[in-house]
Motif scaffolding. Structure first.
Motif, PDB file in Angstrom:
ATOM      1  N   MET A 131       0.927  -1.295  -0.053  1.00 34.78           N
ATOM      2  CA  MET A 131      -0.023  -0.098   0.116  1.00 34.78           C
ATOM      3  C   MET A 131       0.887   1.045   0.200  1.00 34.78           C
ATOM      4  N   ASP A 168       2.405   5.111   0.676  1.00 38.97           N
ATOM      5  CA  ASP A 168       2.380   5.870   1.970  1.00 38.97           C
ATOM      6  C   ASP A 168       1.068   6.601   2.028  1.00 38.97           C
ATOM      7  N   GLU A 215      -1.756   4.815   3.311  1.00 40.22           N
ATOM      8  CA  GLU A 215      -1.606   4.295   4.795  1.00 40.22           C
ATOM      9  C   GLU A 215      -1.993   5.581   5.523  1.00 40.22           C
ATOM     10  N   THR A 260      -5.696   5.995   5.675  1.00 33.82           N
ATOM     11  CA  THR A 260      -6.899   5.008   6.181  1.00 33.82           C
ATOM     12  C   THR A 260      -6.473   4.908   7.641  1.00 33.82           C
ATOM     13  N   HIS A 261      -5.549   5.485   8.280  1.00 29.14           N
ATOM     14  CA  HIS A 261      -5.253   5.653   9.553  1.00 29.14           C
ATOM     15  C   HIS A 261      -5.630   6.805  10.180  1.00 29.14           C
ATOM     16  N   ARG A 296      -2.833   8.874  12.076  1.00 29.49           N
ATOM     17  CA  ARG A 296      -1.852   9.556  11.113  1.00 29.49           C
ATOM     18  C   ARG A 296      -2.679  10.508  10.011  1.00 29.49           C
TER      19      ARG A 296
END
Length: 135
Positions: free
Chosen positions: A1, A3, A6, A9-10, A13
């Motif tokens: 995936m 950056d 990531e 979806t977090h 973050r």
């Protein structure tokens, strides 16, 4: 995936990544994201409708098959027993030479047989080996 995905979806973050954006920029981002979500929902709905039509046609055909007294296995047997594709006829020989009482023929396609190559290398022309009527 990637950056980007990531971070997107977090939760924490993502919050840290957009922390420095102004409230107006966040609203614009929200509108753009909502537009993408709406388009994706429409695409999925259209795909489901298309599949529903396809599945309905398949069900209709299956019902017709069953009403005719056949089964899916009968159709499979037909597909398995289909005739093999016909091979084309071999090319006729264009050249021939006799060596030690043996007649060697060649279509003129592919690699030249050694006996023809030796004769050509010794100075003979390929026309000398032509089968009459194959010019």
């Amino acid at each position: 995936m990637s950056d980007f995905l990531e971070v997107l979806t977090h939760g924490r973050r993502f919050k840290a990544a957009v922390k420095e954006l102004a409230l107006e920029d966040l609203r614009e981002l929200s509108v753009k994201l909502e537009k993408i979500i709406t388009e994706r929902e429409e695409d999925e709905k259209a795909e489901l409708e298309a599949n529903a039509e396809r599945n309905a046609r398949i069900a209709e055909i299956l019902a017709q098959i069953e009403n005719s007294g056949l089964s899916i296995e009968d159709l499979g047997d037909i597909a398995v027993n289909k005739p093999a594709p016909k091979k084309r006829a071999p090319r006729p020989a264009k050249y021939q030479i006799e060596v030690d009482g043996e007649l060697i023929q060649w279509t003129g396609q592919g690699r030249m047989p050694t006996v023809f190559k030796k004769e050509v290398d010794s100075g003979k022309k390929m026309e000398a080996f032509l089968i009459p009527g194959m010019e």
